[in-house]
Design a protein around this motif. Structure first.
Motif, short mmCIF file in Angstrom:
data_model
loop_
_atom_site.label_atom_id
_atom_site.label_comp_id
_atom_site.label_asym_id
_atom_site.label_seq_id
_atom_site.Cartn_x
_atom_site.Cartn_y
_atom_site.Cartn_z
N ALA A 114 0.91 -1.19 -0.09
CA ALA A 114 0.01 0.06 -0.11
C ALA A 114 0.82 1.23 -0.17
CB ALA A 114 -0.93 -0.13 1.26
N LYS A 115 1.94 1.22 0.87
CA LYS A 115 2.97 2.24 0.71
C LYS A 115 3.75 2.41 -0.50
CE LYS A 115 7.05 4.14 2.95
NZ LYS A 115 8.28 3.81 3.64
N GLY A 116 3.94 1.65 -1.25
CA GLY A 116 4.41 1.71 -2.60
C GLY A 116 3.47 2.27 -3.68
N LEU A 117 2.20 2.01 -3.69
CA LEU A 117 1.44 2.49 -4.37
C LEU A 117 0.98 3.98 -3.90
CD1 LEU A 117 -1.52 -0.33 -4.16
CD2 LEU A 117 -0.16 0.23 -6.10
N SER A 118 1.33 4.31 -2.69
CA SER A 118 1.23 5.79 -2.46
C SER A 118 2.36 6.40 -2.80
CB SER A 118 0.75 5.70 -0.80
OG SER A 118 1.03 7.21 -0.54
N GLN A 119 3.52 5.96 -2.78
CA GLN A 119 4.72 6.46 -3.19
C GLN A 119 4.64 6.73 -4.72
OE1 GLN A 119 7.32 3.25 -2.24
NE2 GLN A 119 8.46 4.40 -0.56
N SER A 120 3.99 5.82 -5.45
CA SER A 120 4.19 5.88 -6.87
C SER A 120 3.20 7.30 -7.24
CB SER A 120 3.76 4.84 -7.57
OG SER A 120 4.67 3.62 -7.21
N TRP A 121 2.10 7.20 -6.76
CA TRP A 121 0.85 8.29 -7.12
C TRP A 121 1.70 9.51 -6.68
CZ3 TRP A 121 -1.16 12.54 -5.09
CH2 TRP A 121 -2.43 13.05 -5.80
N ASN A 122 2.39 9.77 -5.61
CA ASN A 122 2.90 10.86 -5.24
C ASN A 122 3.96 11.44 -6.25
OD1 ASN A 122 1.47 10.97 -2.90
ND2 ASN A 122 2.79 10.01 -1.47
N VAL A 123 4.77 10.39 -6.55
CA VAL A 123 5.70 10.76 -7.64
C VAL A 123 5.16 11.41 -8.83
CG1 VAL A 123 7.39 9.92 -9.39
CG2 VAL A 123 7.78 9.14 -7.14
N SER A 125 2.22 13.15 -8.84
CA SER A 125 1.90 14.53 -8.42
C SER A 125 3.02 15.29 -8.35
CB SER A 125 1.31 14.24 -7.05
OG SER A 125 0.67 15.43 -6.63
N VAL A 126 4.14 15.06 -8.03
CA VAL A 126 5.28 15.77 -7.70
C VAL A 126 5.78 16.29 -9.60
CG1 VAL A 126 7.70 16.09 -7.31
CG2 VAL A 126 5.97 15.29 -5.62
N LEU A 127 5.89 15.26 -10.18
CA LEU A 127 6.43 15.41 -11.42
C LEU A 127 5.45 16.35 -12.31
CD1 LEU A 127 7.51 11.84 -12.94
CD2 LEU A 127 8.78 13.88 -12.08
N ALA A 128 4.24 16.23 -11.89
CA ALA A 128 2.82 17.25 -12.60
C ALA A 128 3.27 18.44 -12.10
CB ALA A 128 1.71 16.78 -12.20
N ARG A 129 3.61 18.79 -10.78
CA ARG A 129 3.97 19.99 -10.36
C ARG A 129 4.98 20.95 -10.90
NH1 ARG A 129 2.03 17.59 -5.39
NH2 ARG A 129 4.28 17.73 -4.61
N TYR A 130 6.12 20.12 -11.10
CA TYR A 130 7.36 20.63 -11.89
C TYR A 130 7.30 20.63 -13.36
CZ TYR A 130 10.09 20.78 -7.69
OH TYR A 130 10.57 20.96 -6.36
N ALA A 149 4.10 2.45 -12.87
CA ALA A 149 3.74 3.16 -13.93
C ALA A 149 2.54 3.58 -13.98
CB ALA A 149 4.27 2.42 -15.16
N ASP A 150 1.48 2.73 -13.61
CA ASP A 150 0.09 2.98 -13.66
C ASP A 150 -0.07 4.10 -12.69
OD1 ASP A 150 -2.71 2.01 -14.24
OD2 ASP A 150 -2.72 1.97 -12.09
N ARG A 151 0.39 4.12 -11.31
CA ARG A 151 0.00 5.06 -10.39
C ARG A 151 0.87 6.33 -10.55
NH1 ARG A 151 -2.89 3.16 -5.81
NH2 ARG A 151 -2.96 5.34 -5.39
N ILE A 152 1.63 6.31 -11.11
CA ILE A 152 2.47 7.66 -11.43
C ILE A 152 1.75 8.40 -12.45
CG2 ILE A 152 4.77 8.63 -12.78
CD1 ILE A 152 6.42 6.34 -11.43
N LEU A 153 1.29 7.75 -13.61
CA LEU A 153 0.49 8.33 -14.67
C LEU A 153 -0.61 8.76 -13.92
CD1 LEU A 153 0.86 6.01 -17.63
CD2 LEU A 153 1.92 8.15 -17.12
#
Length: 372
Positions: A114-123, A125-130, A149-153
């Motif tokens: 669950a932490k890994g899924l959250s980590q990926s989503w946060n990455v 979100s940060v990339l979008a802000r930058y 990859a799925d959660r990053i997107l």
């Protein structure tokens, strides 16, 4: 119409990747000797000699936290009942898992916590802000990389716009899995699990050597990058590559004209945390590839050329003579290595973002990387 593409790349009698529907013998025998001078640097792909002027950037990232690391080998025996139904037994377990033909395959082809899924989503979100919008995404066929990859997107609000291209060339060194046969999930299973898979994409690397050594892994990774660069050299853009810890090294080493370091690869990969990433980019095909030292676009503008010069100088000092086999650098010499100042002082100005990111200075010309 979605065939099990990846399992079809391997010999059905193989102990390494388990059963498959079609025969796909390795192109090179397992025991073939690898020549250290086999032309690792002879190719012009990705070196700045292409005719296109499109800016191109690669974000290369390791997958998020994996279940087997947190809960140990054999965790599936506790998470699945005799009918194959999944039961979450800890708050850090994934809330659900897609159905696959044999749930035992999750033992080796492990999912994210669950932490890994959250980590990926946060990455994402940060990339979008930058303002680093991903225009294409390639993933190792390992399920943990696909989930990342799925959660990053999803974190970038790009999941419905950028499908996942499953690239066999991004998988880890096969000899590291000699005792653990693995079956990748099929397109059908992934689509049923709500993963946006590009079913029309065909992997640029068609098969894997069984029990490839680390040097062959470098060479295969170089070939995968050459072909992916060719696909995007006309259009450019920001390309996301989601793979494994050593990917930050093996996918970028040749772009910087660095020598392979097979004898140190496991050690170097051990320094890379979950969801760590490196960013490599070039302004045009006539310019050299460069590492990015900040997620802030403006902070990089004035120091790109200086960083590239210093990186080349550091690489030149570490490259052995071609007449000698690369050797492990002694601890005494590495302790006196001084990274260029730019590597440590990577920000031209302090970030005002509430979401800070850590930067690990480059050592022994290892790719610089971020942990968000």
């Amino acid at each position: 119409m979605c065939a099990k593409k990846f399992n079809a790349y391997f010999d059905p009698s193989s102990f390494f990747f388990g059963q498959s529907r079609k025969r796909g013998l390795p192109k090179v025998p397992v025991d073939e000797e690898v020549n250290e001078e086999s032309g690792y640097y002879s190719s012009s792909y990705g070196s700045g000699s292409e005719s296109s002027d499109a800016p191109l950037r690669f974000i290369i990232i390791r997958h998020g936290e994996r279940v087997d690391v947190m809960f140990g080998a054999g965790w599936t025996q506790k998470a699945f009942d005799h009918t194959g139904a999944y039961h979450c037994f800890d708050a850090n377990m994934p809330p659900s898992l897609p159905h696959r033909t044999n749930w035992i395959d999750y033992d080796v082809d492990t999912p994210l916590t669950a932490k890994g899924l959250s980590q990926s989503w946060n990455v994402g979100s940060v990339l979008a802000r930058y303002n680093l919008p991903v225009t294409a995404c390639y993933s190792s066929p390992a399920f943990r990389s696909i989930q990342t990859a799925d959660r990053i997107l999803e974190g970038m609000s790009r999941k419905g716009h950028v499908p996942l291209r499953l690239e066999l060339g991004l998988f880890e060194c096969t000899s590291w899995y000699a005792r653990s046969p693995i079956n990748f999930m099929s397109d059908e299973e992934l689509l049923n699990g709500n993963y946006n898979i590009d079913t029309h994409y065909r992997s640029q690397v068609s098969d894997l050597r069984l029990l490839e050594n680390e040097y062959q892994y470098y060479d295969r990774s170089k070939e995968a990058m050459k072909k992916i660069i060719r696909l995007h050299r006309k259009t450019g853009g920001t390309i996301l590559l989601v793979a494994h810890a050593p990917s930050l090294e093996v996918l970028t080493r040749h772009l910087m004209n660095g020598q392979p370091r097979p004898e140190r690869l496991a050690e170097l990969a051990g320094k890379v945390d979950f969801c760590s990433m490196t960013v490599v980019e070039r302004e045009s095909s006539t310019k050299p590839w460069q590492f990015r030292y900040s997620l802030d676009e403006q902070a990089n503008q004035g120091i790109w050329q200086q960083q590239q010069l210093q990186l080349q100088q550091a690489n030149h000092a570490l490259i052995p003579s071609k007449s000698h086999t690369p050797a492990v650098q002694s601890s005494s010499s590495s302790s006196h290595y001084q990274p260029p100042n730019t590597f440590a002082n990577f920000l031209a100005k302090p970030s005002n973002s509430a979401h800070q990111h850590q930067y690990f200075p480059q050592q022994d010309a290892y790719p610089p990387y971020f942990v968000l």
